[in-house]
Design a protein around this motif. Structure first.
Motif, PDB file in Angstrom:
ATOM      1  N   MET A   1       3.347  -6.722  11.702  1.00  0.00           N
ATOM      2  CA  MET A   1       2.341  -6.642  10.663  1.00  0.00           C
ATOM      3  C   MET A   1       2.024  -8.058  10.209  1.00  0.00           C
ATOM      4  N   THR A   2       0.932  -8.233   9.554  1.00  0.00           N
ATOM      5  CA  THR A   2       0.476  -9.542   9.124  1.00  0.00           C
ATOM      6  C   THR A   2       1.474 -10.190   8.174  1.00  0.00           C
ATOM      7  N   ALA A   3       1.788 -11.442   8.421  1.00  0.00           N
ATOM      8  CA  ALA A   3       2.714 -12.173   7.561  1.00  0.00           C
ATOM      9  C   ALA A   3       2.141 -12.292   6.162  1.00  0.00           C
ATOM     10  N   GLY A   4       2.998 -12.144   5.157  1.00  0.00           N
ATOM     11  CA  GLY A   4       2.549 -12.311   3.777  1.00  0.00           C
ATOM     12  C   GLY A   4       2.097 -11.031   3.106  1.00  0.00           C
ATOM     13  N   ILE A   5       1.986  -9.952   3.829  1.00  0.00           N
ATOM     14  CA  ILE A   5       1.588  -8.671   3.254  1.00  0.00           C
ATOM     15  C   ILE A   5       2.747  -7.710   3.444  1.00  0.00           C
ATOM     16  N   ASP A   6       3.263  -7.173   2.327  1.00  0.00           N
ATOM     17  CA  ASP A   6       4.398  -6.271   2.448  1.00  0.00           C
ATOM     18  C   ASP A   6       3.947  -4.809   2.522  1.00  0.00           C
ATOM     19  N   GLY A   7       4.893  -3.932   2.787  1.00  0.00           N
ATOM     20  CA  GLY A   7       4.590  -2.512   2.940  1.00  0.00           C
ATOM     21  C   GLY A   7       3.941  -1.904   1.717  1.00  0.00           C
ATOM     22  N   HIS A   8       4.354  -2.329   0.520  1.00  0.00           N
ATOM     23  CA  HIS A   8       3.766  -1.796  -0.713  1.00  0.00           C
ATOM     24  C   HIS A   8       2.269  -2.121  -0.779  1.00  0.00           C
ATOM     25  N   GLU A   9       1.918  -3.350  -0.440  1.00  0.00           N
ATOM     26  CA  GLU A   9       0.512  -3.746  -0.460  1.00  0.00           C
ATOM     27  C   GLU A   9      -0.299  -2.936   0.549  1.00  0.00           C
ATOM     28  N   ILE A  10       0.263  -2.701   1.710  1.00  0.00           N
ATOM     29  CA  ILE A  10      -0.427  -1.896   2.722  1.00  0.00           C
ATOM     30  C   ILE A  10      -0.650  -0.477   2.210  1.00  0.00           C
ATOM     31  N   ARG A  11       0.375   0.122   1.587  1.00  0.00           N
ATOM     32  CA  ARG A  11       0.224   1.478   1.043  1.00  0.00           C
ATOM     33  C   ARG A  11      -0.855   1.517  -0.027  1.00  0.00           C
ATOM     34  N   GLN A  12      -0.964   0.473  -0.832  1.00  0.00           N
ATOM     35  CA  GLN A  12      -2.001   0.407  -1.868  1.00  0.00           C
ATOM     36  C   GLN A  12      -3.396   0.376  -1.236  1.00  0.00           C
TER      37      GLN A  12
ATOM     38  N   SER B   1     -11.663   6.676   0.002  1.00  0.00           N
ATOM     39  CA  SER B   1     -11.670   8.022   0.568  1.00  0.00           C
ATOM     40  C   SER B   1     -12.110   7.991   2.036  1.00  0.00           C
ATOM     41  N   GLU B   2     -12.713   6.888   2.457  1.00  0.00           N
ATOM     42  CA  GLU B   2     -13.084   6.731   3.859  1.00  0.00           C
ATOM     43  C   GLU B   2     -11.855   6.307   4.641  1.00  0.00           C
ATOM     44  N   GLY B   3     -11.947   6.343   5.930  1.00  0.00           N
ATOM     45  CA  GLY B   3     -10.824   5.935   6.764  1.00  0.00           C
ATOM     46  C   GLY B   3     -10.601   4.436   6.743  1.00  0.00           C
ATOM     47  N   VAL B   4      -9.333   4.051   6.847  1.00  0.00           N
ATOM     48  CA  VAL B   4      -8.954   2.643   6.885  1.00  0.00           C
ATOM     49  C   VAL B   4      -8.147   2.396   8.149  1.00  0.00           C
ATOM     50  N   THR B   5      -8.574   1.404   8.927  1.00  0.00           N
ATOM     51  CA  THR B   5      -7.859   1.018  10.142  1.00  0.00           C
ATOM     52  C   THR B   5      -7.726  -0.500  10.152  1.00  0.00           C
ATOM     53  N   PRO B   6      -6.616  -1.028   9.616  1.00  0.00           N
ATOM     54  CA  PRO B   6      -6.441  -2.480   9.629  1.00  0.00           C
ATOM     55  C   PRO B   6      -6.212  -2.989  11.053  1.00  0.00           C
ATOM     56  N   VAL B   7      -6.800  -4.141  11.341  1.00  0.00           N
ATOM     57  CA  VAL B   7      -6.722  -4.736  12.675  1.00  0.00           C
ATOM     58  C   VAL B   7      -6.134  -6.141  12.546  1.00  0.00           C
ATOM     59  N   GLU B   8      -5.173  -6.441  13.411  1.00  0.00           N
ATOM     60  CA  GLU B   8      -4.554  -7.760  13.430  1.00  0.00           C
ATOM     61  C   GLU B   8      -5.504  -8.782  14.047  1.00  0.00           C
TER      62      GLU B   8
ATOM     63  N   ASP C   1      -5.158 -10.465  16.629  1.00  0.00           N
ATOM     64  CA  ASP C   1      -5.211 -10.360  18.088  1.00  0.00           C
ATOM     65  C   ASP C   1      -5.919  -9.080  18.550  1.00  0.00           C
ATOM     66  N   ARG C   2      -6.574  -8.392  17.610  1.00  0.00           N
ATOM     67  CA  ARG C   2      -7.380  -7.179  17.853  1.00  0.00           C
ATOM     68  C   ARG C   2      -6.531  -5.930  18.120  1.00  0.00           C
ATOM     69  N   THR C   3      -5.223  -5.966  17.834  1.00  0.00           N
ATOM     70  CA  THR C   3      -4.421  -4.753  17.928  1.00  0.00           C
ATOM     71  C   THR C   3      -4.550  -3.992  16.618  1.00  0.00           C
ATOM     72  N   ILE C   4      -4.497  -2.690  16.707  1.00  0.00           N
ATOM     73  CA  ILE C   4      -4.621  -1.838  15.533  1.00  0.00           C
ATOM     74  C   ILE C   4      -3.262  -1.782  14.839  1.00  0.00           C
ATOM     75  N   ALA C   5      -3.241  -2.134  13.550  1.00  0.00           N
ATOM     76  CA  ALA C   5      -1.997  -2.206  12.793  1.00  0.00           C
ATOM     77  C   ALA C   5      -1.613  -0.858  12.185  1.00  0.00           C
TER      78      ALA C   5
END
Length: 64
Positions: free
Chosen positions: A1-12, A18-25, A27-31
């Motif tokens: 996962m991206t450095a500097g972002i913890d699991g709590h921040e991702i959950r937030q 209400s729309e879908g969220v797909t974070p991308v690293e 290097d274009r991999t889906i996180a």
């Protein structure tokens, strides 16, 4: 996962819209993906969508 972002921040991030969220690293991999994103793409899990943006797009294209 991206450095500097913890699991709590991702959950937030996932809990907000209400729309879908797909974070991308970078290097274009889906996180990850939330339920709305998976449903929007007709996928049961991230594994079905593919590990990269290119793979997910290829799977989403209708057969010609």
């Amino acid at each position: 996962m991206t450095a500097g972002i913890d699991g709590h921040e991702i959950r937030q991030i996932f809990a907000g819209p209400s729309e879908g969220v797909t974070p991308v690293e970078s290097d274009r991999t889906i996180a990850g993906a939330d339920e709305a994103a998976l449903e929007g793409h007709g996928a049961a899990s991230l594994d079905v969508r593919g590990p990269t943006v290119a793979a997910a797009r290829a799977q989403a294209r209708p057969a010609a």
